[in-house]
Design an enzyme around this catalytic site. Structure first.
Site, PDB file in Angstrom:
ATOM      1  N   HIS A 145      60.040  45.289  56.487  1.00  0.00           N
ATOM      2  CA  HIS A 145      61.261  46.098  56.510  1.00  0.00           C
ATOM      3  C   HIS A 145      62.311  45.488  57.425  1.00  0.00           C
ATOM      4  O   HIS A 145      62.015  44.646  58.283  1.00  0.00           O
ATOM      5  CB  HIS A 145      60.965  47.542  56.933  1.00  0.00           C
ATOM      6  N   CYS A 169      54.139  46.193  61.576  1.00  0.00           N
ATOM      7  CA  CYS A 169      54.917  45.854  60.388  1.00  0.00           C
ATOM      8  C   CYS A 169      55.477  44.441  60.507  1.00  0.00           C
ATOM      9  O   CYS A 169      55.471  43.823  61.572  1.00  0.00           O
ATOM     10  CB  CYS A 169      56.061  46.836  60.192  1.00  0.00           C
TER      11      CYS A 169
END
Length: 211
Positions: free
Chosen positions: A184, A202
């Site tokens: 992301h 992440c």
């Protein structure tokens, strides 16, 4: 239900076939023997039962790109175990598109995106910091599961009064496993992308690269 087989949808070379039944399989082996997976270019694969009502078919290697895979539940008149008989056959087709594979390297702080074997982009990434046990980026093969233009990331398993709790809105979030890892956009960590791992697990990229 057979996933992913939406009409007009093209899936990637890592896509599984997930079959969900309306009731538990009376005899998994007998049911499995009547689940047929045929591909235009050939493959090797196997079923794994996630529960008595759901089986998942995965290939040993990736599917060859640009082909159609046909799934058939050949149940018509077949004894499926105990006193359960199949009523009718069911067929679904899955269209495999381009070979789109990204190779992420935690030590090199980057992700190389390949399309049909050609490098399309080399993206600087910041991976999990490892500061806490849950702040690691998992190794192994991941599959794209969901995509969001906007998503709010919430600290898993933490109460709002926990000092490590967070609710962070992000752009261009692509889920790559069920435990909460995404690729992301993370403008706040652009300084670290390509050189230092500072995320909660992440894969942090610029908004442009995440898109």
């Amino acid at each position: 239900d057979v996933t992913p087989v939406l009409e007009g949808e093209t899936v990637g070379v890592g896509a599984p076939i997930i079959v969900t039944f309306t009731e538990p399989a009376p005899d998994r082996k007998k049911v499995e023997q009547n689940l047929l997976v045929e591909s235009e270019k050939g493959h090797e694969g196997a079923w794994r039962w996630m529960s008595d009502t759901q089986g998942s078919y995965r290939t040993a290697e990736y599917w060859d790109p640009y082909q159609t895979v046909t799934f058939t539940a050949a149940f018509d008149g077949v004894l499926l175990g105990e006193d359960v008989w199949g009523e009718e056959d069911y067929t679904a087709e899955m269209v495999i598109g381009a070979q789109n594979i990204s190779y992420a390297d935690v030590q090199a702080h980057n992700m190389v995106v390949e399309i049909d074997g050609e490098v399309a982009k080399d993206i600087p990434i910041s991976f999990g910091s490892g500061a806490e046990w849950e702040y690691h980026t998992a190794s192994g093969v991941h599959l794209v599961m969901e995509k969001f233009e906007h998503k709010v990331m919430v600290a898993p398993g933490k109460d709002e009064d926990d000092p490590d709790y967070y609710e962070t809105p992000v752009n261009w979030a692509t889920r790559i496993n069920a435990s909460g890892e995404f690729v992301h956009g993370a403008p706040w960590s652009e300084w670290a992308q390509g050189n230092t791992n500072v995320s909660h697990g992440c894969l942090n990229a610029t908004d442009e690269n995440a898109k």
